[in-house]
Design a protein around this motif. Structure first.
Motif, PDB file in Angstrom:
ATOM      1  N   LEU A 186       0.813  -1.208   0.000  1.00  0.00           N
ATOM      2  CA  LEU A 186       0.000   0.000   0.000  1.00  0.00           C
ATOM      3  C   LEU A 186       0.854   1.270   0.000  1.00  0.00           C
ATOM      4  O   LEU A 186       0.460   2.289  -0.573  1.00  0.00           O
ATOM      5  CB  LEU A 186      -0.912   0.021   1.235  1.00  0.00           C
ATOM      6  N   GLY A 187       1.999   1.195   0.658  1.00  0.00           N
ATOM      7  CA  GLY A 187       2.810   2.396   0.799  1.00  0.00           C
ATOM      8  C   GLY A 187       4.030   2.452  -0.088  1.00  0.00           C
ATOM      9  O   GLY A 187       4.426   3.543  -0.533  1.00  0.00           O
ATOM     10  N   ALA A 188       4.654   1.307  -0.358  1.00  0.00           N
ATOM     11  CA  ALA A 188       5.935   1.314  -1.070  1.00  0.00           C
ATOM     12  C   ALA A 188       5.862   1.985  -2.442  1.00  0.00           C
ATOM     13  O   ALA A 188       6.726   2.812  -2.771  1.00  0.00           O
ATOM     14  CB  ALA A 188       6.455  -0.127  -1.192  1.00  0.00           C
ATOM     15  N   PRO A 189       4.855   1.703  -3.293  1.00  0.00           N
ATOM     16  CA  PRO A 189       4.840   2.371  -4.604  1.00  0.00           C
ATOM     17  C   PRO A 189       4.684   3.887  -4.507  1.00  0.00           C
ATOM     18  O   PRO A 189       5.125   4.618  -5.414  1.00  0.00           O
ATOM     19  CB  PRO A 189       3.633   1.745  -5.310  1.00  0.00           C
ATOM     20  N   ALA A 219       1.329   8.482 -16.949  1.00  0.00           N
ATOM     21  CA  ALA A 219       1.462   7.029 -17.083  1.00  0.00           C
ATOM     22  C   ALA A 219       2.156   6.431 -15.862  1.00  0.00           C
ATOM     23  O   ALA A 219       1.706   5.412 -15.311  1.00  0.00           O
ATOM     24  CB  ALA A 219       2.226   6.685 -18.358  1.00  0.00           C
ATOM     25  N   GLY A 220       3.256   7.045 -15.434  1.00  0.00           N
ATOM     26  CA  GLY A 220       3.965   6.533 -14.259  1.00  0.00           C
ATOM     27  C   GLY A 220       3.126   6.632 -13.001  1.00  0.00           C
ATOM     28  O   GLY A 220       3.106   5.715 -12.171  1.00  0.00           O
ATOM     29  N   ALA A 221       2.405   7.767 -12.829  1.00  0.00           N
ATOM     30  CA  ALA A 221       1.552   7.926 -11.652  1.00  0.00           C
ATOM     31  C   ALA A 221       0.426   6.899 -11.646  1.00  0.00           C
ATOM     32  O   ALA A 221       0.067   6.351 -10.595  1.00  0.00           O
ATOM     33  CB  ALA A 221       0.979   9.342 -11.614  1.00  0.00           C
ATOM     34  N   ALA A 222      -0.151   6.616 -12.823  1.00  0.00           N
ATOM     35  CA  ALA A 222      -1.219   5.621 -12.903  1.00  0.00           C
ATOM     36  C   ALA A 222      -0.707   4.235 -12.518  1.00  0.00           C
ATOM     37  O   ALA A 222      -1.379   3.485 -11.792  1.00  0.00           O
ATOM     38  CB  ALA A 222      -1.811   5.597 -14.314  1.00  0.00           C
ATOM     39  N   ALA A 256      -0.170   0.391  -5.798  1.00  0.00           N
ATOM     40  CA  ALA A 256      -0.443   0.637  -4.382  1.00  0.00           C
ATOM     41  C   ALA A 256      -1.841   0.177  -4.001  1.00  0.00           C
ATOM     42  O   ALA A 256      -2.044  -0.457  -2.950  1.00  0.00           O
ATOM     43  CB  ALA A 256      -0.266   2.126  -4.075  1.00  0.00           C
ATOM     44  N   ALA A 257      -2.827   0.466  -4.850  1.00  0.00           N
ATOM     45  CA  ALA A 257      -4.201   0.077  -4.529  1.00  0.00           C
ATOM     46  C   ALA A 257      -4.366  -1.437  -4.510  1.00  0.00           C
ATOM     47  O   ALA A 257      -5.222  -1.965  -3.788  1.00  0.00           O
ATOM     48  CB  ALA A 257      -5.161   0.698  -5.535  1.00  0.00           C
ATOM     49  N   ALA A 258      -3.560  -2.161  -5.289  1.00  0.00           N
ATOM     50  CA  ALA A 258      -3.639  -3.624  -5.264  1.00  0.00           C
ATOM     51  C   ALA A 258      -3.305  -4.171  -3.881  1.00  0.00           C
ATOM     52  O   ALA A 258      -3.769  -5.254  -3.505  1.00  0.00           O
ATOM     53  CB  ALA A 258      -2.689  -4.218  -6.306  1.00  0.00           C
ATOM     54  N   ALA A 317       3.206  18.724  -3.703  1.00  0.00           N
ATOM     55  CA  ALA A 317       2.221  17.636  -3.670  1.00  0.00           C
ATOM     56  C   ALA A 317       2.865  16.271  -3.885  1.00  0.00           C
ATOM     57  O   ALA A 317       2.489  15.295  -3.228  1.00  0.00           O
ATOM     58  CB  ALA A 317       1.145  17.879  -4.734  1.00  0.00           C
ATOM     59  N   HIS A 318       3.860  16.184  -4.778  1.00  0.00           N
ATOM     60  CA  HIS A 318       4.463  14.875  -5.031  1.00  0.00           C
ATOM     61  C   HIS A 318       5.220  14.367  -3.807  1.00  0.00           C
ATOM     62  O   HIS A 318       5.254  13.169  -3.536  1.00  0.00           O
ATOM     63  CB  HIS A 318       5.380  14.932  -6.250  1.00  0.00           C
ATOM     64  N   LEU A 319       5.802  15.277  -3.041  1.00  0.00           N
ATOM     65  CA  LEU A 319       6.475  14.863  -1.808  1.00  0.00           C
ATOM     66  C   LEU A 319       5.473  14.487  -0.721  1.00  0.00           C
ATOM     67  O   LEU A 319       5.737  13.592   0.093  1.00  0.00           O
ATOM     68  CB  LEU A 319       7.396  15.979  -1.322  1.00  0.00           C
ATOM     69  N   ALA A 320       4.324  15.147  -0.707  1.00  0.00           N
ATOM     70  CA  ALA A 320       3.285  14.788   0.264  1.00  0.00           C
ATOM     71  C   ALA A 320       2.808  13.356   0.022  1.00  0.00           C
ATOM     72  O   ALA A 320       2.584  12.583   0.968  1.00  0.00           O
ATOM     73  CB  ALA A 320       2.118  15.765   0.175  1.00  0.00           C
ATOM     74  N   ILE A 321       2.646  12.984  -1.250  1.00  0.00           N
ATOM     75  CA  ILE A 321       2.242  11.610  -1.567  1.00  0.00           C
ATOM     76  C   ILE A 321       3.320  10.619  -1.134  1.00  0.00           C
ATOM     77  O   ILE A 321       3.028   9.560  -0.553  1.00  0.00           O
ATOM     78  CB  ILE A 321       1.954  11.484  -3.077  1.00  0.00           C
ATOM     79  N   ALA A 322       4.577  10.960  -1.405  1.00  0.00           N
ATOM     80  CA  ALA A 322       5.678  10.072  -1.005  1.00  0.00           C
ATOM     81  C   ALA A 322       5.751   9.945   0.512  1.00  0.00           C
ATOM     82  O   ALA A 322       5.985   8.849   1.044  1.00  0.00           O
ATOM     83  CB  ALA A 322       6.997  10.600  -1.564  1.00  0.00           C
ATOM     84  N   LEU A 323       5.536  11.042   1.228  1.00  0.00           N
ATOM     85  CA  LEU A 323       5.553  10.987   2.699  1.00  0.00           C
ATOM     86  C   LEU A 323       4.404  10.138   3.229  1.00  0.00           C
ATOM     87  O   LEU A 323       4.551   9.457   4.253  1.00  0.00           O
ATOM     88  CB  LEU A 323       5.490  12.398   3.271  1.00  0.00           C
TER      89      LEU A 323
END
Length: 527
Positions: A362-365, A376-379, A385-387, A439-445
């Motif tokens: 859930l978190g690693a990707p 494409a990469g974000a999708a 992650a959702a899997a 925002a991209h760092l917030a997702i990674a955090l």
């Protein structure tokens, strides 16, 4: 004296052997692998599946149409967003105050009542020219009992499917809900373009009416769980040193020192719905096993799903606002594929071993968002992650076994309302972080947070903990008498939950829980 002592030792040895045999038999039943085909071979499961599909489609279209209706009349984006989410906000109150009714009332009647309430709400919204404040208040009020209806639906599934088939049935529901939400948004958009918001709400009412009819004439009319538990346990006997609570010799209300009141039917008295809900929620959360499983189901998705709330601002900031829908659709598809793959190809024992690795997925990707991927990469990262949400399949049977049947409806309702609340809080938390960092760092955090939470909860994710709940909930809850508080128990080292759910009054292996102690086989249609 010697002969009596020998008899006592022999009886204790026989009881220990019976308990071991009971646990082995139940464990073997739970590990027997089922299939999706076997699930759909049960007539009542097909009814639940169809009504769930209509329900999710209808709710998705309703939320979209109501939001568009409010925006068309006010021109306010804020009110339109409030209209879209306002049905979820009161569910916390319903989950905290009303869930005990899910075990007091007949489940089929509750499910039909929920569908008819949706019909009435959509008709009023579509036909009446009401002020916006009144419309918002109507949707808010209609959302309060929603956890009650959802709990009744969730608690019926273990009556319909036994053992591993129940876990696969939950996977089907999750996959169906994800697909129906995507389809509902697409269909809803088309309906709004062709018919307008008012007629789209009428179509939603028709879908809910279809769900009510399918439920009413497709499901058996099971008695309320509290009535089933009272009928199975029989009248409470005097206090005695032997026998687990919930057995024929278990302590009843007379031990509380208060006179026993009876309702009109002559059955055991019931406290008020709000009081019982609060007390049972407290007892469930105080139990080590139940609390651990609830937290394991709430906290990892809290930050993972919360990260999805930042996909839109991230991709908009990257100049690809159109890609937000693509990424969110990929996440929904990833969840469905993960649930199907794990449910279809992993045996029950393997699913339980995969719980921690899948939760970490859930978190690693999400860490990959630190590289600022394109659409494409974000999708791809979002889908992967959702899997990982398939980790929940390894917890479902454990949660079912951890709660007494008499409060199963409330336990499922607490699980669902807590998950929705956690996801809302997670979205707010990740959004707040996105105000401080890109925002991209917030997702990674948020991915780092998921990994930290999973590692902290790895014990709850991997093993069963002994329960503390008394087996005679809700009429005899912890806190009513000294010595009944969780952690202050004497006697059965397994805890009352382990004793009462494994053993019937005679100490033999209990049949699968269901109406009158039996359930249809997952390989055979329900009668």
């Amino acid at each position: 004296m010697t002969e009596a002592a020998n008899q006592s030792v022999s009886q204790a040895a026989n009881e220990t052997a019976n308990e071991t045999a009971n646990e082995t038999a139940n464990r073997a039943a739970h590990q027997e692998r089922s299939t999706f085909r076997a699930c759909f071979g049960v007539a009542e499961f097909r009814v639940l599946f169809g009504s769930q599909l209509l329900l999710v489609l209808g709710d998705t279209v309703k939320m979209l149409a109501f939001s568009v209706l409010v925006y068309a009349r006010t021109g306010s984006p804020g009110l339109a967003a409030l209209a879209y989410m306002i049905g979820f906000l009161p569910q916390v109150a319903g989950g905290m105050l009303l869930l005990s009714l899910a075990d007091r009332w007949r489940p089929r009647a509750l499910m039909v009542a929920g569908d008819l309430l949706r019909v009435a709400t959509c008709l009023v919204l579509s036909v009446g020219d009401l002020p916006i404040a009144v419309m918002l208040a109507l949707v808010f009020a209609a959302g309060v009992p929603t956890p009650l209806f959802s709990a009744a639906r969730a608690a019926v599934l273990p009556d319909v499917l036994a053992g591993d088939a129940y876990v696969l049935g939950r996977a089907v529901f999750t996959t169906t809900s994800a697909g129906a939400q995507v389809a509902g948004l697409a269909v809803g958009g088309g309906l709004l373009a062709v018919t307008g918001a008012h007629r789209a709400l009428l179509i939603t009412a028709a879908l809910s009416l279809g769900s009510a009819a399918l439920t009413r004439w497709g499901l058996r009319d099971r008695p309320a769980r509290s009535a089933r538990a009272a009928g199975a346990g029989g009248p409470a006997g005097p206090a005695g040193p032997a026998g687990p609570r919930g057995s024929a010799g278990a302590a009843g209300p007379a031990r509380t020192g208060r006179p026993a009141r009876r309702d009109r039917a002559g059955s055991a008295p019931q406290a008020g719905a709000v009081r019982t809900t609060l007390r049972v929620n407290r007892a469930l959360l105080a139990d080590r096993a139940v609390r651990g499983l609830l937290l394991a189901g709430w906290l990892p998705p809290m930050l993972s799903v919360g990260a999805e709330a930042v996909y839109v601002p991230y991709l908009t900031g990257e100049g690809s606002a159109w890609g937000a829908g693509v990424v969110l659709a990929a996440a929904a598809a990833g969840m469905g594929v993960g649930e199907f793959a794990v449910g279809r190809f992993a045996p029950p024992a393997v699913r339980e071993r995969l719980t921690v690795p899948l939760a970490l997925l859930l978190g690693a990707p999400l860490l990959g968002f630190a590289a600022r991927p394109g659409v494409a990469g974000a999708a791809a990262l979002a889908a992967l992650a959702a899997a990982g949400l398939a980790y929940n399949l390894g917890l479902q049977q454990r949660f079912l076994d951890a709660v007494p049947e008499s409060v199963r409806g409330q336990a499922f309702g607490l699980q669902t309302s807590g998950l929705m609340t956690a996801q809302a809080l997670g979205a707010a938390a990740v959004g707040a972080v996105a105000e401080l960092v890109p925002a991209h760092l917030a997702i990674a955090l948020s991915g780092c947070g998921v990994i930290a939470v999973v590692l902290a909860l790895r014990g709850d994710l991997r093993r069963d903990l002994p329960g503390d709940l008394p087996g005679d909930l809700p009429g005899d809850l912890p806190g009513d008498r000294p010595g009944d508080l969780p952690g202050d128990r004497q006697g059965d080292p397994r805890g009352a939950v382990g004793a009462d759910l494994r053993d019937g009054p005679s100490g033999r292996v209990s049949p699968p829980r269901g109406e009158e102690g039996a359930r249809p086989s997952p390989a055979e249609p329900a009668a």
